[in-house]
Design an enzyme around this catalytic site. Structure first.
Site, PDB file in Angstrom:
ATOM      1  N   GLU A  54      39.249  22.436 104.886  1.00 61.45           N
ATOM      2  CA  GLU A  54      37.866  22.674 104.442  1.00 61.45           C
ATOM      3  C   GLU A  54      37.339  21.548 103.572  1.00 61.45           C
ATOM      4  O   GLU A  54      36.150  21.264 103.549  1.00 61.45           O
ATOM      5  CB  GLU A  54      37.742  24.012 103.701  1.00 61.45           C
ATOM      6  CG  GLU A  54      37.822  25.229 104.612  1.00 61.45           C
ATOM      7  CD  GLU A  54      39.249  25.659 104.881  1.00 61.45           C
ATOM      8  OE1 GLU A  54      40.188  24.968 104.425  1.00 61.45           O
ATOM      9  OE2 GLU A  54      39.431  26.697 105.566  1.00 61.45           O
ATOM     10  N   PHE A 116      41.912  41.307  99.924  1.00 65.60           N
ATOM     11  CA  PHE A 116      42.543  40.167 100.566  1.00 65.60           C
ATOM     12  C   PHE A 116      41.545  39.029 100.770  1.00 65.60           C
ATOM     13  O   PHE A 116      40.464  39.233 101.306  1.00 65.60           O
ATOM     14  CB  PHE A 116      43.145  40.611 101.915  1.00 65.60           C
ATOM     15  CG  PHE A 116      43.797  39.487 102.661  1.00 65.60           C
ATOM     16  CD1 PHE A 116      44.898  38.819 102.127  1.00 65.60           C
ATOM     17  CD2 PHE A 116      43.310  39.086 103.889  1.00 65.60           C
ATOM     18  CE1 PHE A 116      45.493  37.775 102.803  1.00 65.60           C
ATOM     19  CE2 PHE A 116      43.906  38.033 104.587  1.00 65.60           C
ATOM     20  CZ  PHE A 116      45.000  37.377 104.041  1.00 65.60           C
ATOM     21  N   GLN A 117      41.918  37.846 100.340  1.00 64.01           N
ATOM     22  CA  GLN A 117      41.095  36.641 100.451  1.00 64.01           C
ATOM     23  C   GLN A 117      39.728  36.790  99.785  1.00 64.01           C
ATOM     24  O   GLN A 117      38.726  36.268 100.275  1.00 64.01           O
ATOM     25  CB  GLN A 117      40.959  36.214 101.916  1.00 64.01           C
ATOM     26  CG  GLN A 117      42.304  35.793 102.502  1.00 64.01           C
ATOM     27  CD  GLN A 117      42.206  35.090 103.835  1.00 64.01           C
ATOM     28  OE1 GLN A 117      41.297  35.355 104.609  1.00 64.01           O
ATOM     29  NE2 GLN A 117      43.146  34.201 104.099  1.00 64.01           N
ATOM     30  N   LYS A 166      31.265  39.870 105.084  1.00 63.70           N
ATOM     31  CA  LYS A 166      31.537  40.126 106.493  1.00 63.70           C
ATOM     32  C   LYS A 166      30.599  41.184 107.079  1.00 63.70           C
ATOM     33  O   LYS A 166      30.087  41.036 108.184  1.00 63.70           O
ATOM     34  CB  LYS A 166      32.990  40.570 106.658  1.00 63.70           C
ATOM     35  CG  LYS A 166      33.357  40.810 108.111  1.00 63.70           C
ATOM     36  CD  LYS A 166      34.834  41.119 108.294  1.00 63.70           C
ATOM     37  CE  LYS A 166      35.158  41.126 109.781  1.00 63.70           C
ATOM     38  NZ  LYS A 166      36.564  41.397 110.052  1.00 63.70           N
ATOM     39  N   MET A 476      44.492   1.077  91.922  1.00 67.45           N
ATOM     40  CA  MET A 476      43.600   1.126  90.773  1.00 67.45           C
ATOM     41  C   MET A 476      44.333   1.606  89.527  1.00 67.45           C
ATOM     42  O   MET A 476      44.100   1.101  88.422  1.00 67.45           O
ATOM     43  CB  MET A 476      42.407   2.034  91.085  1.00 67.45           C
ATOM     44  CG  MET A 476      41.292   1.940  90.082  1.00 67.45           C
ATOM     45  SD  MET A 476      40.711   0.245  89.861  1.00 67.45           S
ATOM     46  CE  MET A 476      39.140   0.284  90.695  1.00 67.45           C
TER      47      MET A 476
HETATM   48  C1  LIG Z   1      41.605  13.217  94.122  1.00 66.47           C
HETATM   49  C2  LIG Z   1      41.882  12.115  93.186  1.00 66.47           C
HETATM   50  N1  LIG Z   1      43.068  12.073  92.517  1.00 66.47           N
HETATM   51  C3  LIG Z   1      43.336  11.058  91.660  1.00 66.47           C
HETATM   52  C4  LIG Z   1      42.434  10.072  91.442  1.00 66.47           C
HETATM   53  C5  LIG Z   1      42.745   8.936  90.465  1.00 66.47           C
HETATM   54  N2  LIG Z   1      42.802   7.653  91.174  1.00 66.47           N
HETATM   55  C6  LIG Z   1      41.751   6.812  91.226  1.00 66.47           C
HETATM   56  S1  LIG Z   1      42.045   5.457  92.168  1.00 66.47           S
HETATM   57  C7  LIG Z   1      43.611   5.969  92.506  1.00 66.47           C
HETATM   58  C8  LIG Z   1      44.490   5.150  93.396  1.00 66.47           C
HETATM   59  C9  LIG Z   1      43.963   5.033  94.766  1.00 66.47           C
HETATM   60  O1  LIG Z   1      44.955   4.481  95.595  1.00 66.47           O
HETATM   61  P1  LIG Z   1      44.588   3.906  97.017  1.00 66.47           P
HETATM   62  O2  LIG Z   1      43.793   4.889  97.789  1.00 66.47           O
HETATM   63  O3  LIG Z   1      45.855   3.416  97.653  1.00 66.47           O
HETATM   64  O4  LIG Z   1      43.610   2.716  96.695  1.00 66.47           O
HETATM   65  P2  LIG Z   1      43.911   1.310  96.009  1.00 66.47           P
HETATM   66  O5  LIG Z   1      43.482   1.432  94.579  1.00 66.47           O
HETATM   67  O6  LIG Z   1      45.357   1.012  96.137  1.00 66.47           O
HETATM   68  O7  LIG Z   1      43.023   0.366  96.758  1.00 66.47           O
HETATM   69  C10 LIG Z   1      43.876   7.175  91.865  1.00 66.47           C
HETATM   70  C11 LIG Z   1      45.176   7.871  91.915  1.00 66.47           C
HETATM   71  C12 LIG Z   1      41.201  10.176  92.130  1.00 66.47           C
HETATM   72  N3  LIG Z   1      40.225   9.286  91.946  1.00 66.47           N
HETATM   73  N4  LIG Z   1      40.975  11.171  93.006  1.00 66.47           N
END
Ligand SMILES: Cc1ncc(C[n+]2csc(CCOP(=O)(O)OP(=O)(O)O)c2C)c(N)n1
Ligand SMILES: [Mg+2]
Lengths: 562, 159
Positions: A54, A116-117, A166, A476
């Site tokens: 979803e 439920f749900q 529902k 990042m």
């Molecule tokens: C759902 C979610 N969880 C955690 C984060 C924190 N976060 C921001 S950037 C990042 C790393 C992203 O890794 P990747 O997709 O491999 O991109 P890269 O920075 O390596 O280009 C994280 C963990 C986030 N923004 N969103």
């Protein structure tokens, strides 16, 4: 025989009402309480796209909306279906994207009994929806649906949720009430305030160092053409936010690029030094102001134009406030301009050009680096391509280096910054605009948060081009740990990464892997030549950083540049 | 500074939570909140007393106006409005203090609505300072229980 009109089923009333709103596609996922609706759907012309989660379908509806300007529609079942939608609703809320989110609910008689749900999805989403409805009587569906679409797309757009028990969907022989809206309490601001238009024209003509700061509101209002005219006429330099990408093309001579945390040096210096800041459709987000409104554009008179009165003076003290639609207000200012002299910005442009020359980031085009990939990609994909991104370093590289972006051709999760957005958003975009090219720029972490949607791509034969910047890490986060935590790396390695090319192939999707600079162009050309979906897995070094960068808590001029 | 906001809202279930939720979420402080019916059966009226400087109040008003269920928001602070609060106050009395307490009630134009052997219950209407003053005045005799409705307010008619 009685003269009485035979009624129809609740679910059919809903689908008819959606059709009346021009809905051509619903992104959904079925479940128990939705059985009456999925049954009725078989007889409706509305297309249903089955996602794999979803969260994916709500992101897809969001992507659909961003590239069309229309309201995106998604549908999830009660309980887990509804809670899986929550992240996507928050994403749309923070980026002001119009969605109508339909959720199944247990029958009206069971609500409140922990059946439920059953979850109170209206309660859960109250802080992240523009409005919401629990439908208790199927006869009200035409009005509720009409109101929901109206609220979602007008004013500052946002997600509206309709919770559908529902029994409401299943009820037979319903004779619906009229769809006349009852929205006495809902206000939309459109008309600009005339006295203030003249005032803006006047301060602009007196200004010597003006900057226009454009955000998502410009895109929402479809004000790009007016903005361009404005820039051409006044020679005012323009900076954009992440949401404002595409509002003025990077190649336009007045464009200084993105402002803020990963903005260009010139854009940040310009905002810091300007004597007039015309902020249009922006909210002075902390990714732009470093969270310090009081130290932002301190030398400037600030004009704030936004459709949402709540945003005015929320973060930064402003001198002139105009509540209204960005397109309308900009057009009115343009009309008022001939009464005033153009601002003398010759010295200002000399300064800006000087900053730009000194701070253009040079990179080696023969090395496999993110900027090199972005520029090559932009060149091969062409100007009219839709770009969606995930979240991380690759998102910022895309924002900084992907060259041409047309209005409504960019979908990125800005306010929520949610990993996993990109692939489903690309799906939504491709379904909305089947003839246009769609490219996803993703990272190995983000991609795995929605990797199951490759199934949706395969099932619907969507020719999305997936460009994976694979650095083997949560890049990042790694960058932050490198810069601000003494290179104490914690939980950033993605050692269990699969062979992404093989994963793609397992779904029947073409996979190409790239390991050196000389393979980039060929691989990208091949990807765009292939009529179907392609994943290009590009190995890049984990040592690449996103620069410039404003460290947390610093002014926007205190950038780390190398 | 305390501001009194009169908020006309749709008379539907769920409206209170939308309004109250907004206050918690945005970190605004509610001093008191009353909800009542109005002359229009489709609308309820909330009187919300909220603390904040002008900028905060402006934000609160804008945020409230943004809710679809909110029809209008007006600030009934200051000279142009009449405001009242009703309080029910149970006070300890003894043979020695009874007449002094009753005298105080009289001065404040309160009404005795219930009387026991050792306590009396007084009804008092007035603006907030008046009720505060009364509470202060009877404190020495023994304040047993205090219920206040929260403020309601209405705009003065233009002369
Ligand atoms: C759902 C979610 N969880 C955690 C984060 C924190 N976060 C921001 S950037 C990042 C790393 C992203 O890794 P990747 O997709 O491999 O991109 P890269 O920075 O390596 O280009 C994280 C963990 C986030 N923004 N969103
Ligand atoms: Mg990565």
């Amino acid at each position: 025989m009685s003269e009485e009109k035979a009624g129809i089923k609740g679910a059919t009333i809903l689908l008819n009402a959606l059709q009346q709103e021009g809905v051509d596609v619903i992104f959904g996922y079925p479940g128990g309480v939705l059985l009456p609706l999925y049954d009725a759907l078989l007889d409706s012309p509305i297309r249903h796209v089955l996602g794999r989660h979803e969260q994916g379908i709500v992101f897809a509806a969001d992507g659909y909306s961003r590239v069309t300007g229309k309201v995106g529609v998604c549908l999830g079942t009660s309980g887990p279906g509804a809670t899986n939608l929550v992240t996507g609703i928050a994403n749309a809320f923070l980026d002001s994207i119009p969605l109508v989110v339909l959720t199944g609910q247990v029958s009206t008689g069971s609500i409140g009994s922990d059946s439920f749900q059953e979850v109170d999805i209206i309660g859960i989403t109250m802080p992240i929806t523009k409005h919401s409805y629990l439908v208790k009587d199927p006869r009200e569906l035409p009005r509720i649906v009409k109101e929901a679409f109206y609220i979602a797309r007008t004013g500052r757009p946002g997600p509206v949720l309709i919770d559908l028990p529902k029994d409401v969907l299943a009820q037979e022989n319903v004779v619906p009430f009229s769809n006349e809206m009852k929205l006495k309490g809902y206000k939309v601001f459109g008309q600009a305030n005339n006295g203030k238009i003249e005032e803006v024209a006047k301060v602009l003509s007196e200004s010597r160092k003006p900057v226009l700061y454009a955000g998502g509101g410009v895109v929402t209002a479809g004000a790009e053409d007016v903005l361009r005219l404005f820039a051409d006429k006044t020679a005012v330099p323009v900076v954009t936010t992440l949401m404002g990408i595409g509002s003025l093309p990077l190649e336009h001579p007045n464009s200084l690029g993105m402002v803020g945390m990963h903005g260009t040096v010139t854009a940040n210096y310009a905002v810091d030094d300007c004597d007039l800041l015309i902020a249009v459709g922006v909210r002075f987000d902390d990714r732009v102001t470093s969270g310090m409104g009081h130290r932002f554009a301190t030398k400037a008179k600030v004009v704030h134009i936004d459709i949402d009165p709540v945003e005015i003076s929320k973060v930064v003290k402003t001198e002139i406030q105009i509540v209204g639609d960005a397109r309308q207000v900009l057009a009115e200012i343009l009309e008022a301009l001939p009464g005033f002299a153009n601002p003398d910005v010759t010295d200002w442009w000399n300064q800006l050009r000087d900053w730009r020359e000194k701070n253009t980031i040079q990179y080696d085009k023969d090395r496999l680096t993110p900027p090199m990939v972005m520029e090559c990609l932009g060149e091969i994909a062409g100007g009219d391509t839709i770009v969606t991104t995930d979240v991380g370093q690759h998102q910022m590289w895309a924002a900084q280096y992907y060259p041409t972006v047309n209005p409504r051709n960019y979908a990125t999760s800005s306010g929520l910054g949610v990993m996993g957005y990109g692939l489903p958003a690309a799906i939504g975009a491709q379904i909305a605009r089947p003839k246009d090219k769609v490219v996803l720029i993703t990272g190995d972490g983000s991609f795995q948060m929605s990797i199951q949607e490759l199934g949706t791509i395969a099932q619907n034969k969507l020719p999305v081009k997936i460009i994976l910047l694979n650095n083997g890490v949560l890049g990042m986060v790694r960058q932050m740990q490198k810069m601000f935590y003494n290179e104490r790396y914690s939980q950033i390695e993605l050692q269990g990464n699969p062979d992404f090319v093989k994963v793609a192939e397992a779904y029947g999707i073409r996979g190409i892997s790239v390991n050196s600079a000389d393979q980039v162009r060929g691989a990208l050309e091949e990807a765009f030549k292939h009529p179907g979906p392609v994943l290009v897995d590009i190995t890049i070094s984990e040592h690449e950083n996103v620069l410039p960068m404003v460290p947390p808590g610093k002014d926007i001029t205190e950038m780390i540049v190398r | 500074m305390l501001h009194t906001l009169a908020v006309l809202v749709e008379n539907n279930p769920g409206v209170l939570i939308r309004v109250a939720g907004l206050f918690t979420r945005r970190g605004y402080n509610i001093d008191s909140l009353t909800v009542c019916q109005t002359e229009d059966t489709e609308l309820s009226r909330m009187t919300i007393v909220v603390n904040g400087d002008d900028q905060i109040i402006e934000q609160v008003r804008n945020q409230l106006s943004k809710l679809v269920v909110v029809h209008s928001v007006s600030d009934l602070t200051g000279e142009s409005a009449v405001d009242r609060e009703l309080a029910l106050i149970r006070i300890q009395v003894s043979a020695e203090t009874r007449s002094a307490v009753l005298q105080t009630v009289d001065i404040f134009r309160g009404r005795v609505v219930d009387m026991g052997r050792t306590n009396i219950t007084v009804e008092l209407t007035g603006d907030i300072p008046k009720i505060d003053a009364f509470v202060h005045a009877i404190q020495p005799y023994g304040l047993l229980e205090l219920v206040r409705t929260g403020k309601v307010a209405i705009l003065r008619s233009e002369a």
